[in-house]
Design a protein around this motif. Structure first.
Motif, PDB file in Angstrom:
ATOM      1  N   GLU A  60      24.911 127.869  -1.734  1.00  0.00           N
ATOM      2  CA  GLU A  60      24.008 126.827  -1.214  1.00  0.00           C
ATOM      3  C   GLU A  60      22.970 127.441  -0.262  1.00  0.00           C
ATOM      4  O   GLU A  60      21.790 127.078  -0.307  1.00  0.00           O
ATOM      5  CB  GLU A  60      24.821 125.732  -0.501  1.00  0.00           C
ATOM      6  N   GLU A  83      20.045 129.052  -1.960  1.00  0.00           N
ATOM      7  CA  GLU A  83      19.021 128.203  -2.593  1.00  0.00           C
ATOM      8  C   GLU A  83      17.708 128.283  -1.806  1.00  0.00           C
ATOM      9  O   GLU A  83      16.644 127.981  -2.331  1.00  0.00           O
ATOM     10  CB  GLU A  83      19.494 126.740  -2.626  1.00  0.00           C
ATOM     11  N   ARG A 136      31.851 119.186   6.130  1.00  0.00           N
ATOM     12  CA  ARG A 136      31.067 119.740   5.021  1.00  0.00           C
ATOM     13  C   ARG A 136      31.162 121.270   4.927  1.00  0.00           C
ATOM     14  O   ARG A 136      30.775 121.985   5.855  1.00  0.00           O
ATOM     15  CB  ARG A 136      29.596 119.333   5.147  1.00  0.00           C
ATOM     16  N   VAL A 163      29.834 124.643   3.426  1.00  0.00           N
ATOM     17  CA  VAL A 163      28.582 125.139   2.857  1.00  0.00           C
ATOM     18  C   VAL A 163      28.824 126.546   2.309  1.00  0.00           C
ATOM     19  O   VAL A 163      29.179 127.464   3.059  1.00  0.00           O
ATOM     20  CB  VAL A 163      27.466 125.152   3.938  1.00  0.00           C
ATOM     21  N   THR A 164      28.639 126.703   1.016  1.00  0.00           N
ATOM     22  CA  THR A 164      28.910 128.006   0.388  1.00  0.00           C
ATOM     23  C   THR A 164      27.705 128.938   0.530  1.00  0.00           C
ATOM     24  O   THR A 164      26.583 128.498   0.819  1.00  0.00           O
ATOM     25  CB  THR A 164      29.175 127.821  -1.113  1.00  0.00           C
ATOM     26  N   SER A 190      32.111 131.161   3.432  1.00  0.00           N
ATOM     27  CA  SER A 190      31.576 129.802   3.565  1.00  0.00           C
ATOM     28  C   SER A 190      31.554 129.461   5.053  1.00  0.00           C
ATOM     29  O   SER A 190      32.132 130.175   5.868  1.00  0.00           O
ATOM     30  CB  SER A 190      32.437 128.796   2.797  1.00  0.00           C
TER      31      SER A 190
END
Ligand code: UT7
Length: 331
Positions: free
Chosen positions: A31, A34, A25, A27-28, A51
Motif C-alpha cells: 500500500e 502505491e 488498520r 498498512v502493508t 507492515s
C-alpha cells in the motif's frame, strides 16, 4: 524566618504496569508503494518493516493515549485518584496549546498535573526519568507516562525517504513507589548541532505568512542512521554501568524501534549475549517514535519473551537530536 518543609518521596520507584494501543488498520508495504517508487523487498531489507498501523481519520493522539494509559493503569492495579501527574510525550498532537495531556487526564478521570513533552523518539525514556524523579522527590506518588504518535498526519505519503518508516500507536506505563530500586540512572543528552536532521519542512509562522504547505516531517535518514549506530551504543553502555549491571545481567533489550538495522548494529556494538531477547516490534508496528518502546515492552511481556520482574535496557533517540537510556525492572 521559618524553615520551608520539603516534599518527601518514596525511597525507590519502578514501573508498575504497561499498556499499549495499536490502531486497527494494518498498512502493508504494498500500500505504501502505491505512492512512492519503492518495493516491499527494499523496505523490508533496509528497515525491517513488513507492515505498520495507521490510526483512523477521526482517531486522535488523545484517543490513542487514553486507550493505552487506561490499560497501563488497570495493569498497575491503581485508580485514577492515585495519579499525581500525566506526562504525554508526543510530537503529533495537532495543537500547540493546550497540551494533549490535560485532555488525557480529564478523560482518565483525574485532575492531576498534566503536561506534554517534546523529545521525539527519546520522549518515553525522558518521561520515565522525570516520573522516577517525581515519585522519589515527592511531587507525585504515581505518574502516568505515555508515548503516543499519529505520525501518519505529519508524514508526506509521497516522500520515499520517510513514507515507509513512520506509523501510529500509543504505549504507556504507570510509575510508582517501590521497595527496591526499579529504575536506574538515566543517561541523557542532546546534540543540537544536528537540529535539522529530523524536522518539519516549515514553521507555523511560515505557514501563516508565506502560504507554504502543511509542514510535514522531513528526515536526513543517513545522517540519523550514522549517529544512532555510532553514538547510541556507548550511551546504552553508560546506562548499564550507572545501574551497576553488565549486558550479561539483562533479561531484555528494548531499544526505540527506529530501524531493524540500527537495532542489529547496537546488539553487535554492545556484544549483547545471545540469551538476551531483543524487541523487534518494528516489523509489524513501523517506527512509532515515542510509542515504540512501551509498545514493544508490552508485546515482549504478553508473548512471554520477557518476564515480569526481569531487567531491561531501554534506549530512545531521535529528533533534536536527543537521546535517553536507562535500565528498568519490567512490570
Ligand atoms: O526514529 C527517529 C530516528 N529515525 C531513525 O532512526 C531513522 C534512521 N534512518 C534510517 O532508518 C534509514 O536511513 C532509512 C531506512 C530511512 C533509509 O535507509 P538507507 O539505507 O539509509 O537508505 P539511503 O538513504 O542511504 O538510500 C540508499 C539507496 C539510494 O539509492 P542509490 O543512491 O544507492 O542508488 C536511494 O535513492 O536507496 C534509495 N532509496 C530507496 N529505494 C527504494 C531511498 N529510499 C528508497 C525507497 N525505496 N523508499
Amino acid at each position: 524566618m521559618s524553615a520551608i518543609k520539603e516534599a518527601v518521596g518514596a525511597a525507590h520507584a519502578r514501573i508498575l504496569g504497561v499498556g499499549g494501543y495499536r490502531p486497527a488498520r494494518v498498512v502493508t508495504n504494498a500500500e505504501i508503494c502505491e505512492r512512492i517508487d519503492s518495493t516491499d523487498e527494499w523496505i523490508r531489507e533496509r528497515s525491517g518493516i513488513i507492515s505498520r498501523r495507521f490510526a483512523a481519520e477521526d482517531e486522535s493522539v488523545v484517543d490513542m493515549a487514553v486507550a493505552a494509559a487506561g490499560k497501563a493503569i488497570a495493569n498497575a492495579g491503581i485508580t485514577a485518584d492515585q495519579i499525581g501527574c500525566v506526562i504525554l510525550s508526543t510530537v503529533t498532537h495537532p495543537l500547540q496549546t493546550p497540551s494533549g495531556a490535560a485532555d488525557v487526564a480529564h478523560r482518565l478521570g483525574t485532575t492531576a498535573a498534566a503536561m506534554d513533552i517534546s523529545a521525539a523518539c527519546a520522549g518515553f525514556c525522558y518521561g520515565v526519568s522525570m516520573a522516577n524523579d517525581m515519585v522519589r522527590g515527592g511531587s507525585a506518588s504515581h505518574v502516568v507516562v505515555i508515548g503516543c504518535e499519529k505520525l501518519s498526519d505529519f508524514t508526506d505519503s509521497y516522500d520515499r525517504t520517510s513514507a515507509f518508516i513512520f506509523a501510529d500507536g500509543a504505549g504507556a506505563v504507570v510509575i510508582g513507589p517501590s521497595e527496591e530500586p526499579g529504575i536506574g540512572p538515566t543517561i541523557w543528552g542532546s546534540d543540537g548541532s544536528q537540529y535539522d536532521a529530523i524536522t518539519q519542512r516549515a514553521s507555523w509562522i511560515d505557514v501563516r505568512d508565506h502560504n507554504v504547505d502543511f509542514p510535514m516531517l522531513t528526515m536526513q535518514g543517513q545522517k540519523v542512521f550514522r549517529w544512532a549506530v555510532w553514538q547510541m551504543a556507548p550511551v546504552a553502555e553508560r546506562a548499564m554501568a550507572a545501574a551497576g549491571i553488565t549486558a550479561d545481567d539483562l533479561d531484555a533489550f528494548i531499544p526505540h524501534q527506529a530501524n531493524m538495522r540500527i537495532t542489529d548494529s547496537m546488539i553487535k556494538a554492545l556484544k549483547l549475549p545471545a540469551h538476551v531477547p531483543v524487541a523487534r516490534d518494528i516489523a509489524e508496528a513501523g517506527n512509532t517514535s515515542a510509542a515504540s518502546i512501551p509498545l514493544a515492552m508490552e508485546r515482549m511481556l504478553e508473548s512471554g519473551e520477557a518476564k515480569s520482574g526481569g531487567t531491561a535496557l531501554l534506549i530512545g533517540f531521535g529528533a533534536g537530536l536527543v537521546y535517553a537510556a536507562q535500565v528498568v525492572t519490567l512490570p
